[in-house]
Write a protein that holds these residues in place. Sequence first.
Motif, PDB file in Angstrom:
ATOM      1  N   GLU A  52     -16.721  92.691 -11.250  1.00 16.32           N
ATOM      2  CA  GLU A  52     -15.621  93.645 -11.061  1.00 16.32           C
ATOM      3  C   GLU A  52     -14.322  93.116 -11.674  1.00 16.32           C
ATOM      4  O   GLU A  52     -13.612  93.850 -12.366  1.00 16.32           O
ATOM      5  N   GLU A  53     -14.010  91.852 -11.435  1.00 18.32           N
ATOM      6  CA  GLU A  53     -12.793  91.261 -11.998  1.00 18.32           C
ATOM      7  C   GLU A  53     -12.824  91.273 -13.524  1.00 18.32           C
ATOM      8  O   GLU A  53     -11.826  91.613 -14.177  1.00 18.32           O
ATOM      9  N   LYS A  54     -13.958  90.916 -14.099  1.00 17.65           N
ATOM     10  CA  LYS A  54     -14.080  90.876 -15.561  1.00 17.65           C
ATOM     11  C   LYS A  54     -13.993  92.279 -16.158  1.00 17.65           C
ATOM     12  O   LYS A  54     -13.395  92.469 -17.219  1.00 17.65           O
ATOM     13  N   LEU A  55     -14.593  93.266 -15.490  1.00 14.54           N
ATOM     14  CA  LEU A  55     -14.520  94.636 -16.000  1.00 14.54           C
ATOM     15  C   LEU A  55     -13.083  95.144 -15.995  1.00 14.54           C
ATOM     16  O   LEU A  55     -12.653  95.813 -16.934  1.00 14.54           O
ATOM     17  N   VAL A  56     -12.343  94.810 -14.963  1.00  9.54           N
ATOM     18  CA  VAL A  56     -10.937  95.210 -14.899  1.00  9.54           C
ATOM     19  C   VAL A  56     -10.166  94.579 -16.063  1.00  9.54           C
ATOM     20  O   VAL A  56      -9.341  95.237 -16.699  1.00  9.54           O
ATOM     21  N   VAL A  63      -9.383 102.430 -18.409  1.00 10.18           N
ATOM     22  CA  VAL A  63     -10.128 102.441 -17.148  1.00 10.18           C
ATOM     23  C   VAL A  63     -11.140 103.585 -17.116  1.00 10.18           C
ATOM     24  O   VAL A  63     -12.238 103.426 -16.584  1.00 10.18           O
ATOM     25  N   GLU A  64     -10.813 104.710 -17.709  1.00 18.45           N
ATOM     26  CA  GLU A  64     -11.730 105.848 -17.698  1.00 18.45           C
ATOM     27  C   GLU A  64     -13.005 105.564 -18.497  1.00 18.45           C
ATOM     28  O   GLU A  64     -14.024 106.225 -18.306  1.00 18.45           O
ATOM     29  N   GLN A  65     -12.990 104.583 -19.362  1.00 21.23           N
ATOM     30  CA  GLN A  65     -14.159 104.212 -20.163  1.00 21.23           C
ATOM     31  C   GLN A  65     -15.071 103.212 -19.445  1.00 21.23           C
ATOM     32  O   GLN A  65     -16.185 102.970 -19.878  1.00 21.23           O
ATOM     33  N   MET A  66     -14.572 102.627 -18.371  1.00 22.25           N
ATOM     34  CA  MET A  66     -15.328 101.602 -17.647  1.00 22.25           C
ATOM     35  C   MET A  66     -16.626 102.188 -17.075  1.00 22.25           C
ATOM     36  O   MET A  66     -16.615 103.281 -16.530  1.00 22.25           O
ATOM     37  N   THR A  85     -29.631  91.587 -22.541  1.00 23.24           N
ATOM     38  CA  THR A  85     -28.510  91.579 -23.482  1.00 23.24           C
ATOM     39  C   THR A  85     -28.364  92.940 -24.147  1.00 23.24           C
ATOM     40  O   THR A  85     -27.259  93.486 -24.237  1.00 23.24           O
ATOM     41  N   SER A  86     -29.467  93.483 -24.587  1.00 19.67           N
ATOM     42  CA  SER A  86     -29.445  94.786 -25.247  1.00 19.67           C
ATOM     43  C   SER A  86     -28.909  95.872 -24.312  1.00 19.67           C
ATOM     44  O   SER A  86     -28.068  96.689 -24.702  1.00 19.67           O
ATOM     45  N   LYS A  87     -29.387  95.889 -23.079  1.00 18.73           N
ATOM     46  CA  LYS A  87     -28.932  96.884 -22.096  1.00 18.73           C
ATOM     47  C   LYS A  87     -27.429  96.752 -21.859  1.00 18.73           C
ATOM     48  O   LYS A  87     -26.705  97.753 -21.804  1.00 18.73           O
ATOM     49  N   LEU A  88     -26.942  95.515 -21.717  1.00 18.23           N
ATOM     50  CA  LEU A  88     -25.516  95.299 -21.480  1.00 18.23           C
ATOM     51  C   LEU A  88     -24.680  95.688 -22.698  1.00 18.23           C
ATOM     52  O   LEU A  88     -23.604  96.277 -22.550  1.00 18.23           O
ATOM     53  N   GLN A  89     -25.152  95.365 -23.894  1.00 15.48           N
ATOM     54  CA  GLN A  89     -24.406  95.733 -25.096  1.00 15.48           C
ATOM     55  C   GLN A  89     -24.279  97.247 -25.214  1.00 15.48           C
ATOM     56  O   GLN A  89     -23.220  97.756 -25.565  1.00 15.48           O
ATOM     57  N   ILE A  90     -25.344  97.957 -24.902  1.00 15.05           N
ATOM     58  CA  ILE A  90     -25.295  99.422 -24.929  1.00 15.05           C
ATOM     59  C   ILE A  90     -24.317  99.943 -23.876  1.00 15.05           C
ATOM     60  O   ILE A  90     -23.525 100.847 -24.124  1.00 15.05           O
ATOM     61  N   MET A  91     -24.348  99.321 -22.701  1.00 14.30           N
ATOM     62  CA  MET A  91     -23.482  99.738 -21.605  1.00 14.30           C
ATOM     63  C   MET A  91     -22.001  99.576 -21.952  1.00 14.30           C
ATOM     64  O   MET A  91     -21.162 100.374 -21.540  1.00 14.30           O
ATOM     65  N   PHE A  92     -21.685  98.552 -22.751  1.00 12.49           N
ATOM     66  CA  PHE A  92     -20.281  98.236 -23.048  1.00 12.49           C
ATOM     67  C   PHE A  92     -19.852  98.637 -24.461  1.00 12.49           C
ATOM     68  O   PHE A  92     -18.883  98.101 -24.982  1.00 12.49           O
ATOM     69  N   THR A  93     -20.537  99.580 -25.078  1.00  9.89           N
ATOM     70  CA  THR A  93     -20.154 100.016 -26.430  1.00  9.89           C
ATOM     71  C   THR A  93     -18.785 100.680 -26.451  1.00  9.89           C
ATOM     72  O   THR A  93     -18.111 100.654 -27.472  1.00  9.89           O
ATOM     73  N   THR A  94     -18.360 101.246 -25.322  1.00 11.44           N
ATOM     74  CA  THR A  94     -17.063 101.925 -25.284  1.00 11.44           C
ATOM     75  C   THR A  94     -15.892 100.964 -25.128  1.00 11.44           C
ATOM     76  O   THR A  94     -14.740 101.378 -25.263  1.00 11.44           O
ATOM     77  N   CYS A  95     -16.146  99.715 -24.870  1.00 12.22           N
ATOM     78  CA  CYS A  95     -15.074  98.736 -24.656  1.00 12.22           C
ATOM     79  C   CYS A  95     -14.500  98.306 -26.007  1.00 12.22           C
ATOM     80  O   CYS A  95     -15.235  97.919 -26.916  1.00 12.22           O
ATOM     81  N   SER A  96     -13.182  98.345 -26.101  1.00 12.92           N
ATOM     82  CA  SER A  96     -12.538  97.957 -27.358  1.00 12.92           C
ATOM     83  C   SER A  96     -12.397  96.438 -27.498  1.00 12.92           C
ATOM     84  O   SER A  96     -12.176  95.938 -28.590  1.00 12.92           O
ATOM     85  N   ARG A  97     -12.563  95.728 -26.410  1.00 12.97           N
ATOM     86  CA  ARG A  97     -12.481  94.260 -26.462  1.00 12.97           C
ATOM     87  C   ARG A  97     -13.868  93.667 -26.698  1.00 12.97           C
ATOM     88  O   ARG A  97     -14.885  94.295 -26.454  1.00 12.97           O
ATOM     89  N   ASN A  98     -13.878  92.403 -27.100  1.00 21.74           N
ATOM     90  CA  ASN A  98     -15.140  91.699 -27.343  1.00 21.74           C
ATOM     91  C   ASN A  98     -15.806  91.381 -25.994  1.00 21.74           C
ATOM     92  O   ASN A  98     -15.217  90.721 -25.137  1.00 21.74           O
ATOM     93  N   THR A  99     -17.037  91.819 -25.819  1.00 21.11           N
ATOM     94  CA  THR A  99     -17.757  91.633 -24.552  1.00 21.11           C
ATOM     95  C   THR A  99     -18.823  90.539 -24.634  1.00 21.11           C
ATOM     96  O   THR A  99     -19.518  90.297 -23.651  1.00 21.11           O
ATOM     97  N   ASP A 100     -18.949  89.885 -25.780  1.00 21.63           N
ATOM     98  CA  ASP A 100     -20.012  88.885 -25.953  1.00 21.63           C
ATOM     99  C   ASP A 100     -19.922  87.749 -24.944  1.00 21.63           C
ATOM    100  O   ASP A 100     -20.925  87.337 -24.356  1.00 21.63           O
ATOM    101  N   GLU A 101     -18.714  87.239 -24.714  1.00 16.10           N
ATOM    102  CA  GLU A 101     -18.541  86.139 -23.757  1.00 16.10           C
ATOM    103  C   GLU A 101     -18.885  86.596 -22.340  1.00 16.10           C
ATOM    104  O   GLU A 101     -19.558  85.890 -21.593  1.00 16.10           O
TER     105      GLU A 101
END
Length: 129
Positions: A52-56, A63-66, A85-101
């Motif tokens: 939750e903290e990391k998503l925020v 926030v509407e894209q979360m 990894t694949s499922k998470l990458q698909i889930m976070f495609t709308t995030c403009s920041r780098n989600t790899d870490e």
Amino acid sequence: MAAYRVGRKGQSRLAASPREPGAALQRRQARVTVRYDRRELQNRLDVEKWIEEKLVQLYQDQVEQMPEEVNIDELLELQTEEERTSKLQIMFTTCSRNTDEFISELLTKLRGLHKVEVKNVGLAAPQGH
């Protein structure tokens, strides 16, 4: 006097006896289960708070894209880390920041968790009429 004490102790046990024969054993098993699952539940809660903290942080300005939720059990059901990894990458495609870490850290945290299974030992399921 000792006989009196023994008699009182016996009476107090009878007065406090459960209504059903297996109720005391059932209560004791429930306490044991809670005691030993507490560490696993606390670890899981810590991971959920961390997510939750990391998503925020990741979705500060959008926030509407979360995503509604990151379902830990669904991720644990997947067989390999590549699938997770694949499922998470698909889930976070709308995030403009780098989600790899974030994804890498989450996968590391998931290694120590197990899927939660609810057991209804000794409890009757409510029946609708």
